[in-house]
Design a protein around this motif. Structure first.
Motif, PDB file in Angstrom:
ATOM      1  N   ILE A 150       0.846  -1.240   0.094  1.00 59.29           N
ATOM      2  CA  ILE A 150       0.246   0.209   0.200  1.00 59.29           C
ATOM      3  C   ILE A 150       0.801   1.260  -0.183  1.00 59.29           C
ATOM      4  O   ILE A 150       2.195   0.522   0.585  1.00 59.29           O
ATOM      5  CB  ILE A 150      -1.313  -0.059   1.223  1.00 59.29           C
ATOM      6  CG1 ILE A 150      -2.137   0.821   1.423  1.00 59.29           C
ATOM      7  CG2 ILE A 150      -0.543   0.292   2.074  1.00 59.29           C
ATOM      8  CD1 ILE A 150      -3.056   0.649   2.357  1.00 59.29           C
ATOM      9  N   GLY A 152       3.467   3.835  -0.739  1.00 58.69           N
ATOM     10  CA  GLY A 152       4.263   3.633  -1.749  1.00 58.69           C
ATOM     11  C   GLY A 152       5.269   2.483  -2.230  1.00 58.69           C
ATOM     12  O   GLY A 152       5.425   2.152  -3.090  1.00 58.69           O
ATOM     13  N   SER A 153       4.683   1.147  -1.573  1.00 61.39           N
ATOM     14  CA  SER A 153       4.866   0.234  -2.746  1.00 61.39           C
ATOM     15  C   SER A 153       4.097  -0.322  -2.871  1.00 61.39           C
ATOM     16  O   SER A 153       3.741  -2.081  -3.383  1.00 61.39           O
ATOM     17  CB  SER A 153       4.812  -1.233  -0.670  1.00 61.39           C
ATOM     18  OG  SER A 153       5.841  -0.783   0.395  1.00 61.39           O
ATOM     19  N   SER A 203       6.529  -4.302   1.263  1.00 61.28           N
ATOM     20  CA  SER A 203       6.232  -3.054   3.199  1.00 61.28           C
ATOM     21  C   SER A 203       7.574  -2.894   3.524  1.00 61.28           C
ATOM     22  O   SER A 203       8.497  -4.269   3.521  1.00 61.28           O
ATOM     23  CB  SER A 203       5.206  -4.172   4.137  1.00 61.28           C
ATOM     24  OG  SER A 203       5.210  -3.270   5.043  1.00 61.28           O
ATOM     25  N   LYS A 204       8.017  -1.712   3.028  1.00 66.12           N
ATOM     26  CA  LYS A 204       9.333  -1.406   4.125  1.00 66.12           C
ATOM     27  C   LYS A 204       9.224  -1.320   5.268  1.00 66.12           C
ATOM     28  O   LYS A 204      10.309  -2.041   5.451  1.00 66.12           O
ATOM     29  CB  LYS A 204       8.951   0.284   3.714  1.00 66.12           C
ATOM     30  CG  LYS A 204      10.311   0.582   3.715  1.00 66.12           C
ATOM     31  CD  LYS A 204      10.499   2.025   3.581  1.00 66.12           C
ATOM     32  CE  LYS A 204      11.700   2.987   4.696  1.00 66.12           C
ATOM     33  NZ  LYS A 204      11.931   4.264   4.230  1.00 66.12           N
ATOM     34  N   THR A 205       8.279  -1.585   5.873  1.00 69.01           N
ATOM     35  CA  THR A 205       8.392  -1.422   7.728  1.00 69.01           C
ATOM     36  C   THR A 205       7.899  -3.426   7.790  1.00 69.01           C
ATOM     37  O   THR A 205       8.068  -3.806   8.439  1.00 69.01           O
ATOM     38  CB  THR A 205       7.168  -0.840   8.681  1.00 69.01           C
ATOM     39  OG1 THR A 205       6.048  -1.006   7.178  1.00 69.01           O
ATOM     40  CG2 THR A 205       7.910   0.941   8.228  1.00 69.01           C
ATOM     41  N   THR A 208       2.211  -2.575   8.503  1.00 76.64           N
ATOM     42  CA  THR A 208       1.326  -2.275   7.731  1.00 76.64           C
ATOM     43  C   THR A 208       0.641  -2.694   8.335  1.00 76.64           C
ATOM     44  O   THR A 208       0.410  -4.321   8.003  1.00 76.64           O
ATOM     45  CB  THR A 208       2.199  -1.430   6.612  1.00 76.64           C
ATOM     46  OG1 THR A 208       3.183  -0.772   6.256  1.00 76.64           O
ATOM     47  CG2 THR A 208      -0.200  -0.377   5.504  1.00 76.64           C
ATOM     48  N   GLN A 347       0.271  10.624  -3.714  1.00 73.52           N
ATOM     49  CA  GLN A 347       1.284  10.628  -2.510  1.00 73.52           C
ATOM     50  C   GLN A 347       2.683  10.796  -2.801  1.00 73.52           C
ATOM     51  O   GLN A 347       3.497  11.522  -1.645  1.00 73.52           O
ATOM     52  CB  GLN A 347       1.331   8.708  -2.903  1.00 73.52           C
ATOM     53  CG  GLN A 347       2.294   8.253  -1.465  1.00 73.52           C
ATOM     54  CD  GLN A 347       3.402   7.149  -1.868  1.00 73.52           C
ATOM     55  OE1 GLN A 347       3.012   7.115  -2.098  1.00 73.52           O
ATOM     56  NE2 GLN A 347       3.156   6.678  -0.680  1.00 73.52           N
ATOM     57  N   GLU A 351       2.594  13.458   0.138  1.00 77.22           N
ATOM     58  CA  GLU A 351       2.619  13.171   1.159  1.00 77.22           C
ATOM     59  C   GLU A 351       4.067  13.908   1.981  1.00 77.22           C
ATOM     60  O   GLU A 351       4.327  14.091   2.612  1.00 77.22           O
ATOM     61  CB  GLU A 351       2.698  11.558   1.315  1.00 77.22           C
ATOM     62  CG  GLU A 351       2.795  10.818   3.169  1.00 77.22           C
ATOM     63  CD  GLU A 351       3.016   9.622   2.461  1.00 77.22           C
ATOM     64  OE1 GLU A 351       1.533   9.186   3.175  1.00 77.22           O
ATOM     65  OE2 GLU A 351       3.846   8.522   2.335  1.00 77.22           O
ATOM     66  N   LYS A 510      -3.458   6.438  11.720  1.00 77.90           N
ATOM     67  CA  LYS A 510      -2.750   4.928  12.063  1.00 77.90           C
ATOM     68  C   LYS A 510      -3.403   4.131  13.152  1.00 77.90           C
ATOM     69  O   LYS A 510      -3.923   3.448  13.761  1.00 77.90           O
ATOM     70  CB  LYS A 510      -1.646   4.161  11.712  1.00 77.90           C
ATOM     71  CG  LYS A 510      -1.193   4.339  10.274  1.00 77.90           C
ATOM     72  CD  LYS A 510      -0.225   3.729  10.067  1.00 77.90           C
ATOM     73  CE  LYS A 510       0.372   4.721   8.649  1.00 77.90           C
ATOM     74  NZ  LYS A 510       1.760   4.076   8.463  1.00 77.90           N
TER      75      LYS A 510
HETATM   76  O1  F6P Z   1       1.628   5.521   5.694  1.00 77.85           O
HETATM   77  C1  F6P Z   1       2.508   6.014   4.762  1.00 77.85           C
HETATM   78  C2  F6P Z   1       2.822   5.058   4.989  1.00 77.85           C
HETATM   79  O2  F6P Z   1       4.091   5.312   5.733  1.00 77.85           O
HETATM   80  C3  F6P Z   1       3.744   5.335   3.625  1.00 77.85           C
HETATM   81  O3  F6P Z   1       4.288   5.935   3.283  1.00 77.85           O
HETATM   82  C4  F6P Z   1       4.109   4.034   3.181  1.00 77.85           C
HETATM   83  O4  F6P Z   1       4.838   4.776   1.008  1.00 77.85           O
HETATM   84  C5  F6P Z   1       3.403   3.250   2.890  1.00 77.85           C
HETATM   85  O5  F6P Z   1       2.805   4.015   4.117  1.00 77.85           O
HETATM   86  C6  F6P Z   1       3.600   1.700   2.998  1.00 77.85           C
HETATM   87  O6  F6P Z   1       4.653   1.593   3.896  1.00 77.85           O
HETATM   88  P1  F6P Z   1       5.112   0.225   3.960  1.00 77.85           P
HETATM   89  O7  F6P Z   1       6.157  -0.188   2.644  1.00 77.85           O
HETATM   90  O8  F6P Z   1       6.005   0.024   5.420  1.00 77.85           O
HETATM   91  O9  F6P Z   1       3.878  -0.845   3.747  1.00 77.85           O
END
Ligand code: F6P
Length: 546
Positions: A150, A152-153, A203-205, A208, A347, A351, A510
């Motif tokens: 979601i 950026g991903s 997902s970067k993190t 999410t 975005q 953002e 969130k």
């Molecule tokens: O909701 C904001 C956000 O952190 C964006 O900046 C990011 O692209 C998105 O959520 C998804 O994050 P992630 O790639 O960590 O799942």
């Protein structure tokens, strides 16, 4: 402070002098206006002549950029400085597409070997899937790829995959699931077979909520067919910066494509987050996309401000936002396959620059990022163009126009081109009352009817637009276009003094969503909410939801 700079003061004075002039007159007085206010970058023509500017406007805007120290800030970004000041990080997405392979450093370490290693990993994976060497658990070839991510991903890869439809690898379909609305995943899975489906959990993190919930549901769907947990390895890969969370989810880190915290989510399509793109169009095309972006990076770094495309784009935006009070910016691609470009840029821009606190922690006293929106033409013409032409607000427009189509169908492409050029001209010229009266007389209307209708048929004109024209929409061109917008956003952030690389504003919602989710699922008392939210939660609890 921005508003105290000499250039700002002079721009205010200049605005008072020129805001009353009409672009129609500027064009009438200078038949070389287009040549003077356009820039060519490879096959991209950027025509910015239909703006409410003179030579002096551009000079003063460039002075503003100089006074704000833009040159150093551009170098700072490329040098891997912690330009993301609140998170203490570099924003080095330019390294991901650094086709020159010159060393680029973060904290003294060259990141290029790691960048190149992931590109090699992507290449071998993509080739494996395309050749059929990588197969599903039943021995069948992979036919469908589902990117689950979601923000950026999702937005970048989704936009690019659609934009490059004519280049798609035959025999493989790429799908995108982002929304936590169950309809998104279920609609997508409805047409797919687990044996031939590959999931990319992006997902970067890897934290999410929406992405993890969708990925878990996809895994359950897959296991209902495959049965054995060990088959997950052939059907799920992860794209993330967070190895441990990937492992906890049940994806073998062997099947993980990594990237780094110096890549912002909305700037990540050039990283392994672009794996869906590479699967859709092949690694060579993906690298062409990177090359197009890299060419823009080199231009951005070296061209004088007056000739620097992203700088000029940014300064024009600042001219309208800060001096004409424009609150929004429309993106209108005359290309159906660029349908998701406005959403992607929403975005990227909102953002990044939807901020009101400077890097020094002070509140800004000037406007910052605009509302970015749009739709492809010609559809937009039949929806919102009325307001662009005759509404009370000034909305600068970016037109994006491929002169040639990948497809041949009658006179369609010529009609598309004609419509785009006509809209840009009409926005600029408008139609005066005299012209309206003359036309109505020619149509045979009587004097009273002409008097009645004329005010409604007048177009003020003087509505600014930029136009990008290029040949066929090819990967390299697309890479350049996206990079131009990325740098435009950075330049604006620098001038406004905000950090374009954090997004604290989305965190509060969130957190509250987590609280409300547990309250929706429980029976107990509600925590402290306003009376509206409390009543709505109670109302939801009354509906049968399963
Ligand atoms: O909701 C904001 C956000 O952190 C964006 O900046 C990011 O692209 C998105 O959520 C998804 O994050 P992630 O790639 O960590 O799942």
């Amino acid at each position: 402070m921005l508003t105290q700079t000499r250039a700002w003061q002079r721009l205010q004075e200049h605005h008072r002098q020129v805001s009353g002039s009409h672009m129609r007159d500027l064009f009438d007085r200078d038949d070389r206006r287009m040549q003077r206010f356009s820039l060519q970058f490879e096959d991209l023509l950027f025509d910015f002549s239909k703006n409410r500017i003179t030579d002096q406007t551009l000079e003063l805007l460039c002075d503003l950029a100089r006074e704000c120290g833009l040159a150093d800030r551009i170098e700072g970004m490329f040098a891997g400085e912690a330009v993301n000041c609140t998170e203490g990080r570099a924003a080095l997405h330019v390294a991901l597409r650094n086709r020159s392979n010159r060393p680029m450093k973060v904290d003294g370490e060259d990141v290029m070997p790691a960048v190149n290693a992931v590109l090699t990993q992507m290449r071998s994976f993509v080739e494996g899937v395309h050749s059929g060497a990588w197969r599903g658990f039943s021995g069948e070839r992979i036919r469908d790829v589902v990117n689950i991510g979601i923000g950026g991903s999702d937005l970048g890869p989704r936009m690019i995959v659609q934009a490059l439809t004519p280049y798609h690898h035959s025999g493989l379909k790429v799908h995108f699931v982002s929304n936590i609305d169950p309809a998104d995943l279920l609609d997508t899975l409805a047409g797919l077979r687990p044996e031939t489906t590959l999931f990319l959990v992006a997902s970067k993190t890897f934290g999410t909520q929406e992405t993890l919930a969708n990925a878990h549901a996809a895994k359950d769907w897959f296991l209902r067919c495959a049965g054995d947990q060990q088959h997950v390895a052939r059907h799920f890969v992860a794209i993330s910066t967070h190895r441990q969370r990937v492992r906890d989810f049940g994806i073998d880190p062997e099947n993980m494509f990594t990237f780094w915290d110096w890549v912002g989510g909305r700037y990540s399509l050039w990283s392994a987050i672009g794996l869906s793109i590479a699967l859709a169009v092949g690694m060579q095309r993906f690298e062409e996309l990177l090359a197009g972006a890299h060419a823009v990076d080199e231009h951005f770094r070296s061209a004088p401000f007056e000739k620097n495309l992203p700088v000029v784009m940014a300064l024009l935006g600042i001219w309208y936002i800060n001096f004409f009070g424009a609150a929004s910016h429309a993106i209108v691609p005359y290309a159906q396959h660029l349908q998701r470009l406005p959403a992607y840029l929403q975005q990227a821009d909102m953002e990044s620059n939807g901020k009101t606190t400077t890097c020094e922690g002070r509140a800004v006293s000037w406007d910052t990022g605009p509302v970015v929106w749009g739709e492809p033409g010609t559809n937009g013409q039949h929806a919102f163009f009325q307001l662009l032409h005759q509404g009370s607000r000034l909305v600068p427009v970016d037109f994006l126009l491929p002169a040639c189509s990948h497809y041949a169908l009658g006179a369609h492409q010529d009609m598309l081109l004609a419509n785009c050029l006509a809209q840009a001209e009409a926005l600029m010229r408008g139609r005066t009352e005299d012209e309206v009266r003359r036309q109505l007389r020619e149509e045979g209307l009587g004097t009273a009817e002409i008097e009645r209708l004329a005010p409604h048929r007048v177009f003020p004109g003087n509505r600014p637009s930029n136009l990008f024209m290029f040949g066929k929409l090819a990967p390299r061109t697309l890479g350049s276009l996206v990079a131009l917008y990325e740098h435009k956003i950075y330049v604006q952030g620098v001038l406004w003094g905000v950090n374009s690389f954090d997004q604290w504003g989305v965190e509060l919602g969130k957190k509250l969503a987590d609280t409300i989710l547990s309250e929706l699922q429980g029976e107990g008392d509600l925590r402290e909410h306003d009376s509206s939210t409390t009543a709505l939660i109670h109302r939801v609890r009354c509906f049968p939801r399963r």
